[in-house]
Design a protein around this motif. Structure first.
Motif, PDB file in Angstrom:
ATOM      1  N   THR A  17       1.448  -7.825   3.974  1.00  0.00           N
ATOM      2  CA  THR A  17       1.345  -6.470   3.443  1.00  0.00           C
ATOM      3  C   THR A  17       2.522  -5.650   3.938  1.00  0.00           C
ATOM      4  O   THR A  17       3.191  -6.009   4.918  1.00  0.00           O
ATOM      5  CB  THR A  17       0.023  -5.807   3.888  1.00  0.00           C
ATOM      6  OG1 THR A  17      -0.094  -4.504   3.286  1.00  0.00           O
ATOM      7  CG2 THR A  17      -0.047  -5.652   5.388  1.00  0.00           C
ATOM      8  N   THR A  58       0.849  -1.192   0.000  1.00  0.00           N
ATOM      9  CA  THR A  58       0.000   0.000   0.000  1.00  0.00           C
ATOM     10  C   THR A  58       0.887   1.244   0.000  1.00  0.00           C
ATOM     11  O   THR A  58       1.965   1.258   0.596  1.00  0.00           O
ATOM     12  CB  THR A  58      -0.940   0.051   1.209  1.00  0.00           C
ATOM     13  OG1 THR A  58      -0.176   0.213   2.421  1.00  0.00           O
ATOM     14  CG2 THR A  58      -1.778  -1.217   1.300  1.00  0.00           C
ATOM     15  N   SER A  97      -3.613  -1.541   4.808  1.00  0.00           N
ATOM     16  CA  SER A  97      -2.607  -2.460   5.348  1.00  0.00           C
ATOM     17  C   SER A  97      -2.998  -2.952   6.733  1.00  0.00           C
ATOM     18  O   SER A  97      -2.797  -4.133   7.066  1.00  0.00           O
ATOM     19  CB  SER A  97      -1.232  -1.781   5.404  1.00  0.00           C
ATOM     20  OG  SER A  97      -0.575  -1.841   4.154  1.00  0.00           O
TER      21      SER A  97
END
Length: 316
Positions: free
Chosen positions: A53, A4, A43
């Motif tokens: 992540t 992300t 996340s």
């Protein structure tokens, strides 16, 4: 691994009150402190559900170390990129009926060299096994909209899908550039993007198809209490459930996107079901808390393929 990217992170301070009186002294019943920013929230939701992540974001100022420590405390892998400016602090005030008032700060200026370091940080994590890059949230001062197409190109170079959740000029520029696996506007952002009001399911479907025609594979349109629509070039699905009383709507859309990308590999209808279930779970939690697996109820979500285009959004 899902990467992300949050270009405008924040330290989110939430105050739960009995009521909000503008111009008066208001006393909080409870307070919450969370690492915030849309990509960071994604996340956090993924990590809560055991999905690998890493959150990439700029960091600076007095609140920077606090944000990083909050992520560390919750076990969220992070790659902060130091910048000269100070990250923002956002304030949310909630009332018992689910009403939410937000005050978002503008964020820091990020210069060209700092932007390059953020892109390099993303590139560092693009390796075999990476399943998606997600850019989410607003752009702070000094960051051109072209950074989103640069992120999309970076992901494409590694054959990794690129997902986007933003609004206004950055959304319009990214949609025109194309190369998006999924974009997640709400109905108001989609209406602004196509330049007309959207009243019915058919209106939203047709507007989303305009986005698809410009080079986006799927459009996930969040409709708040009325569920969500997923639109591709070939089909359209709606998903929703029985009405629920929200505790906090902050971060619900981020949880929705997290659910969608977490269900990668499943049929589009099941990806939508998962997205809506994650979003519904998030609105029942305080502050910007993200749901855990036991709080997500897939069975409570109904999915309809090719919903009646004449239905108004309020009828869903």
């Amino acid at each position: 691994m899902i990467i992300t990217v949050t270009l405008n992170p924040s330290l989110d301070r939430t105050f739960d009150t009995e009521r909000l009186l503008v111009g008066e002294v208001n006393r909080a019943l409870r307070t919450h402190l969370d690492a915030g920013g849309k990509g960071i929230n994604v996340s956090r939701a993924l990590q809560q559900n055991g999905i690998a992540t890493v959150a990439v974001f700029p960091i600076g100022g007095a609140d920077g170390p606090v944000l990083v420590s909050e992520l560390e405390r919750h076990g969220v892998p992070a790659h902060p990129v130091p910048i000269a400016g100070a990250i923002r602090s956002n304030v949310t005030i909630t009332v018992p009926d689910g009403g939410t008032t937000k005050v978002n700060a503008p964020g820091p200026r990020i210069d060209d060299d700092e932007q390059a370091r953020i892109l390099a940080a993303v590139d560092e994590h693009l390796r075999p096994g990476t399943t998606c890059v997600i850019a989410a949230g607003s752009l702070p001062e000094g960051v051109p909209t072209s950074i989103l197409s640069r992120l999309a190109a970076l992901a494409a170079a590694h054959h990794v899908p690129f997902a986007l959740d933003t609004s206004d000029a950055p959304l319009a520029a990214a949609v025109r550039a194309g190369g998006l696996a999924v974009v997640k506007p709400n109905e108001h952002e989609l209406a602004e993007l196509v330049g007309r009001e959207l009243h019915t399911v058919g209106d939203v479907r047709d507007a989303a198809r305009e986005v698809v025609a410009l080079g986006t594979e799927a459009v996930l349109v969040s409709l708040g209490a009325h569920g969500a629509l997923l639109v591709t070039a070939e089909a359209c699905w709606w998903a929703g459930g029985d009405p629920i009383v929200p505790v906090s709507t902050v971060g619900a859309g981020d949880s929705t996107l997290a659910g969608y990308v977490a269900a990668d590999g499943r049929a589009p209808s099941e990806r939508l079901r998962t997205a809506v279930a994650w979003g519904r779970a998030a609105v029942q939690l305080p502050g910007t808390e993200m749901p855990r697996p036991e709080q997500i109820d897939l069975a409570a979500v109904t999915v309809v393929e090719e919903p009646n285009p004449s239905l108004t959004l309020k009828e869903l």
